[in-house]
Design an enzyme around this catalytic site. Structure first.
Site, PDB file in Angstrom:
ATOM      1  N   LEU A  32       0.861  -1.199   0.000  1.00 35.36           N
ATOM      2  CA  LEU A  32       0.000   0.000   0.000  1.00 35.36           C
ATOM      3  C   LEU A  32       0.888   1.237   0.000  1.00 35.36           C
ATOM      4  O   LEU A  32       1.927   1.242   0.656  1.00 35.36           O
ATOM      5  CB  LEU A  32      -0.868  -0.054   1.260  1.00 35.36           C
ATOM      6  CG  LEU A  32      -1.621   1.168   1.789  1.00 35.36           C
ATOM      7  CD1 LEU A  32      -2.824   0.701   2.604  1.00 35.36           C
ATOM      8  CD2 LEU A  32      -0.758   2.079   2.649  1.00 35.36           C
ATOM      9  N   ASN A  33       0.504   2.265  -0.793  1.00 37.63           N
ATOM     10  CA  ASN A  33       1.088   3.588  -0.546  1.00 37.63           C
ATOM     11  C   ASN A  33      -0.006   4.637  -0.434  1.00 37.63           C
ATOM     12  O   ASN A  33      -0.922   4.434   0.386  1.00 37.63           O
ATOM     13  CB  ASN A  33       2.293   3.933  -1.430  1.00 37.63           C
ATOM     14  CG  ASN A  33       2.096   3.965  -2.909  1.00 37.63           C
ATOM     15  OD1 ASN A  33       1.758   2.967  -3.521  1.00 37.63           O
ATOM     16  ND2 ASN A  33       2.324   5.095  -3.521  1.00 37.63           N
ATOM     17  N   ASP A  34       0.039   5.707  -1.166  1.00 35.58           N
ATOM     18  CA  ASP A  34      -0.819   6.877  -0.889  1.00 35.58           C
ATOM     19  C   ASP A  34      -2.304   6.559  -0.667  1.00 35.58           C
ATOM     20  O   ASP A  34      -2.892   5.789  -1.433  1.00 35.58           O
ATOM     21  CB  ASP A  34      -0.806   7.849  -2.080  1.00 35.58           C
ATOM     22  CG  ASP A  34       0.570   8.139  -2.608  1.00 35.58           C
ATOM     23  OD1 ASP A  34       1.551   7.613  -2.073  1.00 35.58           O
ATOM     24  OD2 ASP A  34       0.659   8.902  -3.591  1.00 35.58           O
ATOM     25  N   GLN A  50      -3.286   3.464  -3.065  1.00 38.18           N
ATOM     26  CA  GLN A  50      -2.392   2.881  -4.054  1.00 38.18           C
ATOM     27  C   GLN A  50      -2.067   1.465  -3.604  1.00 38.18           C
ATOM     28  O   GLN A  50      -1.564   1.263  -2.487  1.00 38.18           O
ATOM     29  CB  GLN A  50      -1.098   3.710  -4.162  1.00 38.18           C
ATOM     30  CG  GLN A  50      -1.287   5.054  -4.808  1.00 38.18           C
ATOM     31  CD  GLN A  50      -1.412   4.936  -6.317  1.00 38.18           C
ATOM     32  OE1 GLN A  50      -0.428   4.741  -7.004  1.00 38.18           O
ATOM     33  NE2 GLN A  50      -2.630   5.054  -6.821  1.00 38.18           N
ATOM     34  N   TYR A  92      -2.206   5.811 -10.930  1.00 36.72           N
ATOM     35  CA  TYR A  92      -1.545   6.570  -9.869  1.00 36.72           C
ATOM     36  C   TYR A  92      -2.551   7.391  -9.055  1.00 36.72           C
ATOM     37  O   TYR A  92      -3.750   7.371  -9.303  1.00 36.72           O
ATOM     38  CB  TYR A  92      -0.470   7.483 -10.488  1.00 36.72           C
ATOM     39  CG  TYR A  92       0.883   6.819 -10.653  1.00 36.72           C
ATOM     40  CD1 TYR A  92       1.032   5.444 -10.551  1.00 36.72           C
ATOM     41  CD2 TYR A  92       2.017   7.583 -10.911  1.00 36.72           C
ATOM     42  CE1 TYR A  92       2.293   4.849 -10.688  1.00 36.72           C
ATOM     43  CE2 TYR A  92       3.273   6.999 -11.056  1.00 36.72           C
ATOM     44  CZ  TYR A  92       3.402   5.629 -10.944  1.00 36.72           C
ATOM     45  OH  TYR A  92       4.631   5.053 -11.078  1.00 36.72           O
ATOM     46  N   ARG A 159       1.298  15.183 -11.873  1.00 33.74           N
ATOM     47  CA  ARG A 159       0.398  14.120 -11.401  1.00 33.74           C
ATOM     48  C   ARG A 159      -0.368  14.473 -10.131  1.00 33.74           C
ATOM     49  O   ARG A 159      -0.211  15.533  -9.573  1.00 33.74           O
ATOM     50  CB  ARG A 159       1.178  12.831 -11.174  1.00 33.74           C
ATOM     51  CG  ARG A 159       2.336  12.930 -10.226  1.00 33.74           C
ATOM     52  CD  ARG A 159       2.970  11.543 -10.025  1.00 33.74           C
ATOM     53  NE  ARG A 159       4.210  11.647  -9.305  1.00 33.74           N
ATOM     54  CZ  ARG A 159       5.410  11.761  -9.886  1.00 33.74           C
ATOM     55  NH1 ARG A 159       5.518  11.774 -11.186  1.00 33.74           N
ATOM     56  NH2 ARG A 159       6.498  11.875  -9.150  1.00 33.74           N
ATOM     57  N   ASP A 160      -1.201  13.536  -9.729  1.00 32.45           N
ATOM     58  CA  ASP A 160      -1.942  13.555  -8.458  1.00 32.45           C
ATOM     59  C   ASP A 160      -3.007  14.655  -8.405  1.00 32.45           C
ATOM     60  O   ASP A 160      -2.973  15.538  -7.530  1.00 32.45           O
ATOM     61  CB  ASP A 160      -0.982  13.700  -7.261  1.00 32.45           C
ATOM     62  CG  ASP A 160       0.167  12.702  -7.302  1.00 32.45           C
ATOM     63  OD1 ASP A 160      -0.002  11.636  -7.929  1.00 32.45           O
ATOM     64  OD2 ASP A 160       1.239  12.986  -6.730  1.00 32.45           O
ATOM     65  N   GLU A 213       4.754  16.620  -4.999  1.00 33.88           N
ATOM     66  CA  GLU A 213       3.771  15.552  -5.222  1.00 33.88           C
ATOM     67  C   GLU A 213       2.537  15.800  -4.354  1.00 33.88           C
ATOM     68  O   GLU A 213       2.597  16.499  -3.352  1.00 33.88           O
ATOM     69  CB  GLU A 213       4.382  14.190  -4.866  1.00 33.88           C
ATOM     70  CG  GLU A 213       5.498  13.772  -5.807  1.00 33.88           C
ATOM     71  CD  GLU A 213       5.920  12.306  -5.634  1.00 33.88           C
ATOM     72  OE1 GLU A 213       6.074  11.617  -6.644  1.00 33.88           O
ATOM     73  OE2 GLU A 213       6.109  11.873  -4.492  1.00 33.88           O
TER      74      GLU A 213
END
Ligand code: FRU
Length: 459
Positions: A32-34, A50, A92, A159-160, A213
């Site tokens: 897992l990330n964000d 993520q 993403y 991004r994001d 980011e």
């Protein structure tokens, strides 16, 4: 199919892991990330994130948990697969905007074949859109913006997307890296959520990092703050001890000023906020870091990383304070007074500790974590449970109180009720927590109840 089988094995291993967390959301096996697309719709909180099937990380999907109370959670089906030409190298990070349903904006990452640095050539960063009426079923993907249309002075690192609305205009904020290696945020505007026009950009007065980011523009008590993650800032004394930063600026006329760190720990990145149906601004971050030199031994047990406890944000005299939301406080059992001293005492892992400091120096040991305060510096030191994590500091002049939310392999520390925070993973592999202190100190201690998570059955 092989991937699914492997993920099933990971899930089983994770359930038996001594590091498995009690009140932190972790992946259901895998990586897992964000946190992504945080929102509340018709009473239900959606926590996307993520996700990769492999614990060491791989292609990124959007995993999905739902909850109505932040205590009982359900694992839902994967919401976004990187299965389209516009996102084939990763679905993403992005956000969800609620208005007559759920509008999801995310970055479709594409890495092209061949020799590239993937900064100036070889990458597409598509801003994609998905609609969901119920938060469970998702429409076809639509690409709204491509690398072709972003301003020409930018690299391919854009991004994001985070979307919000002011009066009758929607705004989208995108994290970006210019060709001069300067981080900034692009602002797009729209009247219908579909057609987006480049509006402006938010920049610092003096360059601050090469890439920003996960931007998030929020309003707290009439002031605007830009939360984001500037990369590539050098350490200055006890400031910016991580390579990848997390923090916020005040935004006045598109200038980002007065940068402040949000969390001083080893494991805090990509925070995202949302305003819930009660009007609370809630932040959840990834308890991890992209470019780190330390490790998580849980990879061998089938999983890696977790999210922070949800925190409610408040603006106090222009500074953001963060404190766990009421639902998490409710997990605290009866509080007991405990006098700690040189003599080790055993405590349950998965607990809450409160201490009135009143500016008195202290040194406490929790298994192999050493917490201390002296000469206006709070310090967390890892003796041998850090897996590469060593020491982190917070300069704090007036230290009145400290709250610790201590999970089996995660610690979140709140000084002065959220004025400063420090979050980190630790891995001592022990079932119990032994506490001792160089001086006698009175603390309050209570056992935390665990989250209840309803995992999906795998075939
Ligand atoms: C932040 C980040 C985002 C990106 C995502 C990919 O941790 O690098 O910028 O969208 O992770 O997983």
């Amino acid at each position: 199919m092989e991937k699914m089988q492997w993920n099933k094995t990971c899930r089983q291993r994770m359930q038996e892991d001594v590091h498995k967390l009690k009140f932190h959301l972790m992946p259901p096996g895998g990586w897992l990330n964000d946190p992504n697309g945080l929102c509340q719709m018709n009473g239900i909180y959606h926590i996307f994130y993520q996700y990769s099937y492999e614990p060491e990380g791989g292609n990124k999907y959007w995993g999905h948990y739902t909850t109505t109370d932040f205590i009982q959670y359900s694992e839902e089906d994967i919401a976004i697969y990187p299965d389209d030409k516009s996102d084939r190298s990763g679905a993403y990070s992005g956000s969800a905007f609620i208005e007559n349903g759920m509008h999801i904006f995310y970055t479709g990452n594409v890495k092209l074949e061949g020799e590239h640095d993937f900064i100036h050539t070889g990458r597409e960063s598509n801003t994609n859109y998905i609609y969901s009426e119920d938060g469970m079923h998702f429409s076809e993907k639509k690409t709204l913006l491509t690398s072709e249309v972003y301003p020409k002075d930018l690299t391919l690192h854009v991004r994001d997307p985070k979307v919000s609305k002011i009066k009758d205009t929607y705004y989208m904020y995108l994290g970006a890296r210019t060709k001069k290696d300067e981080g900034c945020v692009l602002v797009y505007s729209s009247k219908d959520l579909m057609d987006w026009t480049y509006d402006s950009r938010i920049e610092p007065e003096v360059p601050f990092g090469y890439m920003w980011e996960c931007p998030d523009l929020i309003y707290l008590d009439g002031e605007s703050f830009l939360i984001c993650c500037p990369q590539g800032i050098s350490k200055q004394g006890y400031q910016y001890e991580n390579y990848d930063q997390n923090g916020y600026f005040k935004v006045i006329e598109n200038k980002a000023r007065d940068y402040q760190t949000l969390d001083y720990g080893f494991d805090f990145y990509a925070p995202q906020t949302f305003v819930d149906e009660q009007g609370r601004t809630i932040l959840i971050a990834w308890m991890g870091l992209p470019d780190n030199t330390y490790e998580n031994p849980t990879v061998d047990r089938g999983w890696q990383m977790c999210l922070t406890i949800p925190r409610q944000l408040e603006n106090r005299d222009g500074k953001i304070y963060q404190y766990p939301i009421q639902e998490i406080i409710k997990l605290q059992g009866n509080k007991k007074e405990l006098l700690i001293s040189k003599q080790e005492q055993s405590m349950e892992k998965g607990c809450f500790i409160h201490m009135d400091v009143n500016n008195t120096p202290f040194q406490i040991q929790l298994n192999s974590l050493r917490l201390s305060y002296e000469n206006n510096v709070f310090q967390l030191e890892f003796l041998d449970s850090g897996y590469g994590r060593t020491i982190r500091h917070i300069e704090i002049e007036d230290m009145q109180e400290m709250d610790i939310f201590l999970d089996t392999s995660a610690i979140e520390i709140f000084l002065n009720h959220g004025e400063k925070t420090l979050s980190s993973r630790y891995y001592d592999g022990k079932k119990d927590m032994m506490i001792s202190s160089t001086n006698e100190i009175q603390i309050q201690y209570s056992i935390m109840k665990s989250f209840e998570i309803n995992y999906k059955e795998m075939d």
